[in-house]
Enzyme design. Structure first.
Site, short mmCIF file in Angstrom:
data_model
loop_
_atom_site.label_atom_id
_atom_site.label_comp_id
_atom_site.label_asym_id
_atom_site.label_seq_id
_atom_site.Cartn_x
_atom_site.Cartn_y
_atom_site.Cartn_z
N GLY A 276 83.34 57.29 66.30
CA GLY A 276 84.07 56.15 66.85
C GLY A 276 85.13 56.54 67.86
N ASN B 71 91.02 47.72 60.21
CA ASN B 71 90.80 48.69 59.14
C ASN B 71 91.86 48.67 58.06
OD1 ASN B 71 92.26 49.73 61.51
ND2 ASN B 71 92.58 51.56 60.28
N GLN C 233 84.66 49.31 61.79
CA GLN C 233 84.74 48.61 60.51
C GLN C 233 83.83 47.38 60.47
OE1 GLN C 233 86.42 49.49 57.72
NE2 GLN C 233 87.37 51.29 58.64
N SER D 40 80.68 54.14 64.08
CA SER D 40 80.80 55.44 63.42
C SER D 40 79.90 55.47 62.20
CB SER D 40 82.26 55.70 63.03
OG SER D 40 82.43 57.00 62.53
N HIS E 250 79.90 57.42 59.47
CA HIS E 250 80.41 57.68 58.12
C HIS E 250 81.05 56.46 57.47
CE1 HIS E 250 84.89 58.14 58.72
NE2 HIS E 250 84.50 58.20 59.97
N THR F 29 73.83 69.27 73.13
CA THR F 29 72.58 69.24 72.36
C THR F 29 72.71 68.27 71.18
OG1 THR F 29 72.12 71.55 72.93
CG2 THR F 29 70.96 70.64 71.02
N CYS G 272 100.30 59.36 56.52
CA CYS G 272 101.04 60.62 56.55
C CYS G 272 100.41 61.52 57.59
CB CYS G 272 101.03 61.29 55.18
SG CYS G 272 102.11 62.71 55.08
#
Length: 383
Positions: free
Chosen positions: A71, A151, A179, A199, A201, A237, A327
């Site tokens: 993303g 998100n 999202q 994205s 994942h 690649t 954080c």
């Protein structure tokens, strides 16, 4: 101790089928997709099939899909590519105050380069005003970048209405759908979207992989230079096993009814909220739990309960959730999303947690979490 994972807005566990697909590709189709011999052709075919899945998921054409590292790269490519290729038209760009850092930080860099970036305000639910957007649009506006789903608070933006408005201007419409893909229905044609980022994942696929949808009429300069992969639009690649896994993840999520998925997430939300109500815990929902929210995110404020203390106690009890603050490099920074929604002096900034569900989250897990949440919050609030 078995940890219960409730931070799916951060990342999702890979599905068993995706893992199997990736493993098989790593063993069997290790060829370079740019090679012309059989192993290369097999690898190219794998990529082509995944590209078909990606295009089908958002109602695009296959040649409009560019595979990227995720993303962040997709957002950077869309933003910098548009800005640098259209500065002859104008230098005004419109976005919102609650975008992901991979949108906001490129915008800040463009400001240093002399671009006029407008950051639209949001209300307490995380929604922009369409009137504000209309007023901000000028003939010199070259890009409008608005995320599909926030998100942190789950707000779904009215993409079709925004797309219709932007279409009447000179601007491109870019959507960060990291999202959104998998949680809501996306149709780039009906929504008049020119550029869209995703994205893998976030939909139970592999990390460090995504795609950028780039409308056929748009030809942006690449962000990464080198070889001629991705029809000269993204050098490097191709990660054939990862792309195969991404294609499988897209195929799986495309088969899921998004309305039923949202209804299930809403049921999981209610388990937590009902438990809090029954225990008479003082809380507020950041954002909302209404129709224009994606129910996979539940952001809660607990008065007089420090985010870090609550998150640490939940972690020790075996529950993974996210704080209302991020954080970074050891420095606690306030959530820019909550600041935009409630103001920098609001106690919600340091007293909120984000709970986020995924396809594999069960009612039993959420019930166990709700019981522990009541126990911890009740103890702290009653001190």
């Amino acid at each position: 101790m078995t940890e219960i994972y409730l931070d799916n807005a951060a990342t999702t566990p890979m599905s068993a089928k995706v893992i199997n697909v990736i493993a098989e590709e790593m063993k069997n189709d290790f060829g370079n997709a740019s090679s012309t011999y059989e192993l290369g052709r097999k690898a190219r075919h794998v990529i082509d099939l995944a590209r078909q899945e990606a295009a089908r998921a958002i109602n695009a054409s296959e040649n409009e899909i560019i595979f990227t590292s995720g993303g962040s790269e997709s957002n950077n490519t869309a933003i910098f590519g548009t800005a640098h290729s259209r500065e002859n038209i104008g230098k005004r760009i419109i976005t919102t105050k609650i975008e992901h850092p991979s949108v906001l930080k490129p915008m800040q860099q463009l400001e240093k380069e002399g671009y006029d970036v407008i950051y639209l305000d949001v209300d307490a639910d995380g929604r922009i005003s369409l009137a504000d957007l209309k007023n901000a649009l000028t003939p010199q506006t070259i890009l409008v970048s608005v995320m599909a789903v926030n998100n942190e608070v789950g707000t779904i933006n009215p993409l079709a209405e925004i797309g219709a408005m932007v279409r009447q201007s000179n601007a491109y419409f870019h959507v960060d759908a990291v999202q959104g893909l998998g949680n809501i229905n996306l149709d780039v044609a009906k929504m008049n979207i020119d550029l869209l980022s995703t994205s893998a994942h976030k939909i139970n696929g592999p990390k460090f992989l995504g795609f950028l949808y780039e409308k056929n009429s748009i030809k942006l300069p690449p962000l990464v230079y080198g070889g001629e992969q991705e029809t000269k639009r993204r050098a490097g690649t191709e990660n054939v096993p990862g792309i195969a896994g991404f294609g499988e993840a897209i195929n799986e999520i495309a088969a899921v009814d998004k309305n039923k998925l949202q209804a299930n997430y809403q049921k999981l939300q209610k388990i937590i909220l009902n438990k809090l109500d029954q225990a008479q815990i003082e809380y507020q929902v950041n954002g909302g739990t209404r129709k224009f929210d994606s129910h996979h995110v539940l952001n809660l404020h607990f008065a007089n309960v420090n985010t870090t203390i609550l998150q640490t106690n939940l972690d020790l009890a075996g529950f993974a959730v996210s704080g209302g603050s991020a954080c970074t490099a050891g420095t606690l920074e306030p959530s820019h999303v909550l600041v935009a929604c409630f103001g920098k002096n609001s106690p919600r900034i340091s007293e909120s947690i984000r709970i986020s569900f995924g396809r594999y989250t069960t009612e039993e897990e959420v019930s166990a979490f709700a019981r522990q949440l009541v126990k911890i919050v009740g103890k702290i609030q009653n001190k």
